[in-house]
Design an enzyme around this catalytic site. Sequence first.
Site, PDB file in Angstrom:
ATOM      1  CE1 TYR A 141      -3.531  -2.586   0.499  1.00 14.89           C
ATOM      2  CE2 TYR A 141      -4.628  -0.641   1.359  1.00 14.89           C
ATOM      3  CZ  TYR A 141      -4.690  -1.924   0.871  1.00 14.89           C
ATOM      4  OH  TYR A 141      -5.905  -2.550   0.766  1.00 14.89           O
ATOM      5  CE  LYS A 192       1.499 -17.490  -3.310  1.00  9.36           C
ATOM      6  NZ  LYS A 192       0.516 -18.600  -3.457  1.00  9.36           N
ATOM      7  CG  ASP A 224      -2.388 -20.020  -1.960  1.00  8.65           C
ATOM      8  OD1 ASP A 224      -1.840 -20.067  -0.836  1.00  8.65           O
ATOM      9  OD2 ASP A 224      -1.896 -20.569  -2.966  1.00  8.65           O
ATOM     10  CG  ASP A 248      -8.307  -4.571   1.844  1.00  9.44           C
ATOM     11  OD1 ASP A 248      -9.248  -4.136   2.551  1.00  9.44           O
ATOM     12  OD2 ASP A 248      -8.294  -4.470   0.604  1.00  9.44           O
ATOM     13  CG  ASP A 252     -13.916  -6.877   2.448  1.00  8.85           C
ATOM     14  OD1 ASP A 252     -13.592  -6.165   3.415  1.00  8.85           O
ATOM     15  OD2 ASP A 252     -14.492  -6.424   1.428  1.00  8.85           O
TER      16      ASP A 252
HETATM   17  C1  IPM Z   1     -10.396  -0.986   4.213  1.00 10.05           C
HETATM   18  C2  IPM Z   1     -10.505  -0.352   2.854  1.00 10.05           C
HETATM   19  C3  IPM Z   1      -9.303   0.516   2.577  1.00 10.05           C
HETATM   20  C4  IPM Z   1      -8.089  -0.403   2.532  1.00 10.05           C
HETATM   21  C5  IPM Z   1      -9.349   1.382   1.295  1.00 10.05           C
HETATM   22  C6  IPM Z   1     -10.596   2.174   1.179  1.00 10.05           C
HETATM   23  C7  IPM Z   1      -8.152   2.287   1.242  1.00 10.05           C
HETATM   24  O1  IPM Z   1     -10.702  -1.316   1.872  1.00 10.05           O
HETATM   25  O2  IPM Z   1     -10.274  -0.256   5.207  1.00 10.05           O
HETATM   26  O3  IPM Z   1     -10.476  -2.213   4.307  1.00 10.05           O
HETATM   27  O4  IPM Z   1      -7.814  -1.016   1.494  1.00 10.05           O
HETATM   28  O5  IPM Z   1      -7.408  -0.482   3.554  1.00 10.05           O
HETATM   29 MN    MN Z   2     -11.092  -3.306   2.668  1.00  7.75          MN
END
Ligand code: IPM
Ligand code: MN
Length: 359
Positions: A141, A192, A224, A248, A252
């Site tokens: 990042y 990884k 993975d 990240d 999710d």
């Molecule tokens: C998160 C988001 C952020 C990230 C983006 C919006 C920069 O996806 O907080 O998970 O990738 O960290």
């Molecule tokens: Mn995110």
Amino acid sequence: MSKKIAVLPGDGIGIEIVAQAVKVLNCLKNDFGLDVEMENGLVGGAAYDDSGTPLPEATLKLAREADAVLLGAVGGYKWESLDIAVRPEKGLLGLRAELELFANLRPAILYPQLAHASTLKPEVVSGLDIMIVRELTGGIYFGQPRGIRVLDNDEKQGFNTLIYKESEIERIAHVAFETAMKRNKKLCSVDKANVLECTELWREVMIRVSKEYPEVELSHMYVDNAAMQLVRAPKQFDVMVTTNMFGDILSDCAAMLTGSIGMLPSASMDKNQKGMYEPIHGSAPDIAGQDMANPMATILSVAMMLRYSLGAEELAIKVENAVESVLDQGLRTEDIYTEGDTKVGTEAMGDAVVAALKT
Ligand code: IPM
Ligand code: MN
Ligand code: NAD
């Protein structure tokens, strides 16, 4: 002395969900003696529209001076074609970097009331309680060089750099091991290392730091496989630690185990317990402005703020209990609704949490 909270709703549903979290904070302030002052600031697309930058100096100052920051979400269709340097997301990344919020704690907990809201079978997810520790201020990042360049043959080439210093890995390792010590003493480091040297170093440092925590059982998993295991048998995990980008993605994925991404809070911490508290989801432009967003992730982020930055564990538990009580009442926003529940909007969900706090 009263503590100061910087409130940064951001964009899209950020505005609606933060309004619910602020209701909860105001209730704690008025009825339960929480001594805080809140001040609002602009970040993301809203800030860009106002002043041409997603992270204005005034917002940064407000965040620096605060004891804790409450953030909604940033981004949206409107700003997608802007130069990447001024896109809303840069406002959020700038806050994390400037405040040195290197440790992002993302708990994925399945509330029993939501066992049927998950797309996974109830027996796979029931009792789920994972803590994902995501490195937040390094890795691909932030690595340099980065950009899009034009090659000699006029073809464009995009490039980013995955980069970690030992000290950056060490400090997130300590957070992860400390977190594991307070839980079931099982830590899985996700990398990884079979392909990327940078994460080969990551693994080496994790093993080195593990010597200081002999009680914690450290394991390693390739990312993975980790993604697959998260949906196959998520309860094998207690604490997971991983890089910025892997964290990240995996968080999710873990969110869906709990029924909805609208349920997952997070705490982004510096080394002194100062934190920015944010739901893990985004600004959800597809449902923004429709009173449809689930405010629970943001309300649960307030609980994390009370616990980690405001020294108010009892109130944190109170908020978490209020969330549970609302779920017990069968109230559900669209994302966690299943047949037989009572469907409500964002506002009503926030009001119900406040009402539950008061009883
Ligand atoms: C998160 C988001 C952020 C990230 C983006 C919006 C920069 O996806 O907080 O998970 O990738 O960290
Ligand atoms: Mn995110
Ligand atoms: P998103 O998390 O905003 O939405 C993904 C899906 O989940 C959408 O269908 C959305 O409606 C749903 N969803 C998310 N939060 C919800 C909630 N609280 N209640 C109900 N449903 C919810 O991810 P995206 O669509 O990939 O990104 C949209 C924008 O948000 C982009 O600009 C992205 O950069 C930004 N983003 C910001 C953050 C942040 O500020 N922390 C995090 C992720 C994405």
